[in-house]
Design a protein around this motif. Structure first.
Motif, PDB file in Angstrom:
ATOM      1  N   VAL A  86       0.836  -1.201   0.000  1.00 46.57           N
ATOM      2  CA  VAL A  86       0.000   0.000   0.000  1.00 46.57           C
ATOM      3  C   VAL A  86       0.870   1.251   0.000  1.00 46.57           C
ATOM      4  CG1 VAL A  86      -1.675   1.342   1.318  1.00 46.57           C
ATOM      5  CG2 VAL A  86      -1.952  -1.125   1.117  1.00 46.57           C
ATOM      6  N   ALA A  87       1.910   1.241   0.840  1.00 49.07           N
ATOM      7  CA  ALA A  87       2.832   2.384   0.889  1.00 49.07           C
ATOM      8  C   ALA A  87       3.516   2.587  -0.461  1.00 49.07           C
ATOM      9  CB  ALA A  87       3.871   2.162   1.990  1.00 49.07           C
ATOM     10  N   THR A 311      -7.178  -0.081   3.448  1.00 51.51           N
ATOM     11  CA  THR A 311      -7.647   1.285   3.679  1.00 51.51           C
ATOM     12  C   THR A 311      -7.095   1.836   4.988  1.00 51.51           C
ATOM     13  OG1 THR A 311      -9.683   0.861   2.443  1.00 51.51           O
ATOM     14  CG2 THR A 311      -9.687   2.748   3.941  1.00 51.51           C
ATOM     15  N   ALA A 312      -7.074   1.011   6.030  1.00 54.65           N
ATOM     16  CA  ALA A 312      -6.514   1.445   7.312  1.00 54.65           C
ATOM     17  C   ALA A 312      -5.039   1.809   7.158  1.00 54.65           C
ATOM     18  CB  ALA A 312      -6.691   0.350   8.358  1.00 54.65           C
ATOM     19  N   ILE A 316      -3.131   5.560   7.602  1.00 49.41           N
ATOM     20  CA  ILE A 316      -1.929   5.748   8.433  1.00 49.41           C
ATOM     21  C   ILE A 316      -0.839   6.447   7.629  1.00 49.41           C
ATOM     22  CG2 ILE A 316      -0.026   4.539   9.579  1.00 49.41           C
ATOM     23  CD1 ILE A 316      -2.046   2.386  10.405  1.00 49.41           C
ATOM     24  N   VAL A 317      -0.606   5.962   6.406  1.00 48.75           N
ATOM     25  CA  VAL A 317       0.437   6.543   5.549  1.00 48.75           C
ATOM     26  C   VAL A 317       0.119   7.993   5.208  1.00 48.75           C
ATOM     27  CG1 VAL A 317       1.495   6.433   3.254  1.00 48.75           C
ATOM     28  CG2 VAL A 317       1.175   4.335   4.586  1.00 48.75           C
ATOM     29  N   LEU A 318      -1.132   8.285   4.874  1.00 48.83           N
ATOM     30  CA  LEU A 318      -1.516   9.628   4.435  1.00 48.83           C
ATOM     31  C   LEU A 318      -1.644  10.623   5.582  1.00 48.83           C
ATOM     32  CD1 LEU A 318      -4.084   8.663   1.654  1.00 48.83           C
ATOM     33  CD2 LEU A 318      -1.764   9.550   1.351  1.00 48.83           C
ATOM     34  N   LEU A 319      -1.628  10.131   6.818  1.00 48.34           N
ATOM     35  CA  LEU A 319      -1.610  11.034   7.967  1.00 48.34           C
ATOM     36  C   LEU A 319      -0.249  11.707   8.111  1.00 48.34           C
ATOM     37  CD1 LEU A 319      -3.586   8.962  10.636  1.00 48.34           C
ATOM     38  CD2 LEU A 319      -4.215  11.224   9.763  1.00 48.34           C
ATOM     39  N   THR A 337       5.490   3.091   5.875  1.00 48.89           N
ATOM     40  CA  THR A 337       4.491   2.702   6.867  1.00 48.89           C
ATOM     41  C   THR A 337       5.079   2.759   8.270  1.00 48.89           C
ATOM     42  OG1 THR A 337       3.549   1.203   5.210  1.00 48.89           O
ATOM     43  CG2 THR A 337       2.763   0.963   7.469  1.00 48.89           C
ATOM     44  N   GLN A 338       6.326   2.317   8.425  1.00 50.92           N
ATOM     45  CA  GLN A 338       6.968   2.346   9.737  1.00 50.92           C
ATOM     46  C   GLN A 338       7.061   3.764  10.275  1.00 50.92           C
ATOM     47  OE1 GLN A 338      10.559  -0.005   8.759  1.00 50.92           O
ATOM     48  NE2 GLN A 338      10.016  -1.342  10.455  1.00 50.92           N
ATOM     49  N   GLN A 339       7.535   4.681   9.462  1.00 50.42           N
ATOM     50  CA  GLN A 339       7.682   6.064   9.901  1.00 50.42           C
ATOM     51  C   GLN A 339       6.336   6.670  10.268  1.00 50.42           C
ATOM     52  OE1 GLN A 339      10.013   8.533   7.195  1.00 50.42           O
ATOM     53  NE2 GLN A 339      11.321   6.787   6.689  1.00 50.42           N
ATOM     54  N   SER A 340       5.324   6.379   9.479  1.00 46.40           N
ATOM     55  CA  SER A 340       3.995   6.926   9.739  1.00 46.40           C
ATOM     56  C   SER A 340       3.420   6.382  11.037  1.00 46.40           C
ATOM     57  CB  SER A 340       3.060   6.599   8.568  1.00 46.40           C
ATOM     58  OG  SER A 340       3.543   7.143   7.361  1.00 46.40           O
ATOM     59  N   LEU A 341       3.621   5.077  11.270  1.00 44.54           N
ATOM     60  CA  LEU A 341       3.095   4.454  12.481  1.00 44.54           C
ATOM     61  C   LEU A 341       3.835   4.958  13.720  1.00 44.54           C
ATOM     62  CD1 LEU A 341       0.818   2.421  12.926  1.00 44.54           C
ATOM     63  CD2 LEU A 341       2.511   0.597  12.972  1.00 44.54           C
TER      64      LEU A 341
END
Length: 483
Positions: A86-87, A311-312, A316-319, A337-341
């Motif tokens: 997704v990322a 979608t979840a 997370i990524v787009l936040l 994804t890691q950085q966003s989380l």
């Protein structure tokens, strides 16, 4: 190596731009129309059949129930495609790629229903268990063993070799980002663990991953939903961004629509596998009373995978803004994804994701290996061929850890396209059988029955091994038992 990567990317662009996306859309829309939207109108029925428990009389052993088959397929789907994939789609295709992942899932679910229903119908006995998949319905349903062999070769290369390289690549990138461990060491460690399992010396590791992967999958879904709820007020704006970017409704985005569509379909297909021909191999192992039940279960799996989990992850990524950073589309797939989380929950979330990715990806390596093994045995049972196949799997596991990210994913896209083209052709030739089964199923439901299929219901079909009238099945439901 660069020339090879560029050539493969060019070939992918041609296949996805002019062939595969069109075929996926046409096939999915056709099945949706012919089935009157089976993936939408029978959504309640999908949840109902989750409670089925089937027992084969006289053996005293419970087979794989509908719910068990669903959890196994969900655990195999929820992994690198939902997290790194997704990322990657967002980094390369923009937020609009997520919209086209949704389209891929909603339309492709019709194809998933057909392929898994056919896999159940044409499955074969394997001791007390069952096995089957596209190669089997190509041989038995179409009477085209050559086509089954072609698919068996494609899935063996795609899953046994290339997809395993993708999994190891993701593990290595994640551990390098979190702990600074050299990628070659990760490749050697994963290859060693894989060798222990596939050569049959010790089954303990496989047992541990079968236990931990569903837990990790549930944990990831819970964490992802927590992040979404923490930022619930931002969700409408993110959805608006996804839709507007998908159609180029913002300045300067018009030229990127094609890239968004291509990335959305590529990553959507990699994640939910609708129409790809991989899920039917797992669907065939379930012990149910009617082939349509597994068709419905696997269709539900597509929705859970893409509409819920992907979608979840996208939210997370787009936040954050990690996907906008230079190089995010080339070398930082799982990092995004890691950085966003981490930005949402703290450093522990990045460590959790690294561990989860390891179990997701390693279990996928083992599962991918068995997809290849099953299809090699379809072609010809040979201990020598199996030995060389295992060695090749280990080589690709190590290769994946150190290879350039773009080359690995381009190879995955290429072989995924070949698989999908062969499988979609087959199910387009066999779809009438699947929809006859659907009519048989719905006729019984209208009478208030829990559907049971027997080969005598469709006497014109031959090569049906596991649905003979003498195969008695007891269906245990809450509060009643039928025969």
């Amino acid at each position: 190596m660069t020339n090879l990567s560029d050539f493969i990317e060019s070939l992918n662009n041609y296949l996805y731009s002019y062939v595969l996306i069109a075929l996926l859309l046409i096939t999915g829309i056709f099945f949706t129309f012919k089935s009157k939207g089976v993936q939408f109108r029978l959504l309640p029925e999908m949840f109902r059949v989750l409670t089925d428990k089937a027992t084969i009389e006289g053996k005293g052993k419970k087979g794989v129930s509908s719910f068990q088959a669903f959890t196994v397929s969900a655990a195999s789907r929820i992994g690198t495609g939902n997290i790194a994939g997704v990322a990657t789609a967002i980094a390369l295709g923009g937020p609009g790629a997520v919209f086209w992942m949704w389209v891929m899932a909603l339309i492709g679910a019709g194809s998933s229903f057909v392929e898994s229903t056919l896999a159940q119908l044409y499955k074969v006995k394997d001791g007390d268990n069952f096995r089957g998949g596209p190669a089997y319905y190509m041989e038995k349903g179409l009477k085209k063993r050559w086509m089954g062999i072609l698919f068996a070769i494609a899935i063996t290369f795609c899953y046994g070799f290339v997809f395993n390289a993708v999994q190891t690549n993701t593990i290595a990138a994640s551990f390098d980002a979190s702990f600074g461990i050299d990628k070659i060491w990760i490749g050697l460690i994963v290859a060693t663990l894989t060798a222990v399992v596939i050569f049959g010396g010790i089954q303990r590791i496989a047992s541990v991953t079968q236990f931990l992967v569903p837990i990790m999958a549930i944990a990831y879904i819970i964490i992802a939903l927590i992040v979404v709820m923490m930022n619930i007020t931002e969700v409408p704006a993110i959805i608006k961004l996804i839709v507007s970017d998908a159609f180029g409704w913002k300045a300067g985005a018009g030229g990127a629509i094609g890239v968004a569509i291509m990335q959305g379909f590529k990553r959507g297909l990699f994640s939910n596998e609708a129409g790809l021909g991989s899920a039917p191999n797992a669907a065939a192992t379930a012990n149910v009373t009617h082939p349509v039940k597994q068709g419905l279960i696997q269709t539900l799996g597509v929705f859970v995978d893409t509409i819920l989990v992907c979608t979840a992850t996208a939210i997370i990524v787009l936040l954050g803004d990690a996907y906008l950073q230079k190089g995010a589309g080339n070398d930082s797939r799982i990092d995004i994804t890691q950085q966003s989380l981490v930005s949402q929950l703290g450093d522990w979330a990045g460590i959790f994701l690294t561990i989860a990715i390891f179990f997701f990806a390693f279990s996928s390596v083992i599962g991918n290996y068995y997809y290849g093994e099953t299809n090699i045995e379809f072609i010809k049972k040979s201990k020598r061929a199996l030995f060389f196949y295992r060695i090749a799997v280990l080589a690709f596991v190590i290769f994946g850890a150190v290879a350039k990210v773009s080359l690995v994913w381009n190879l995955a896209d290429l072989f995924m396209a070949f698989m999908a083209l062969i499988n979609l052709t087959a199910i387009l030739m066999l779809y009438r059988v699947a929809f006859r089964l659907l009519k048989n199923y719905m006729d019984q439901r209208k009478l208030g029955k829990d559907p049971v299929f027997k080969a005598s219901d469709m006497p014109d079909l031959d090569e049906i091994e596991c649905w003979n009238d003498e195969d008695k099945i007891t269906v245990s439901k809450v509060g009643k038992t039928e025969k």
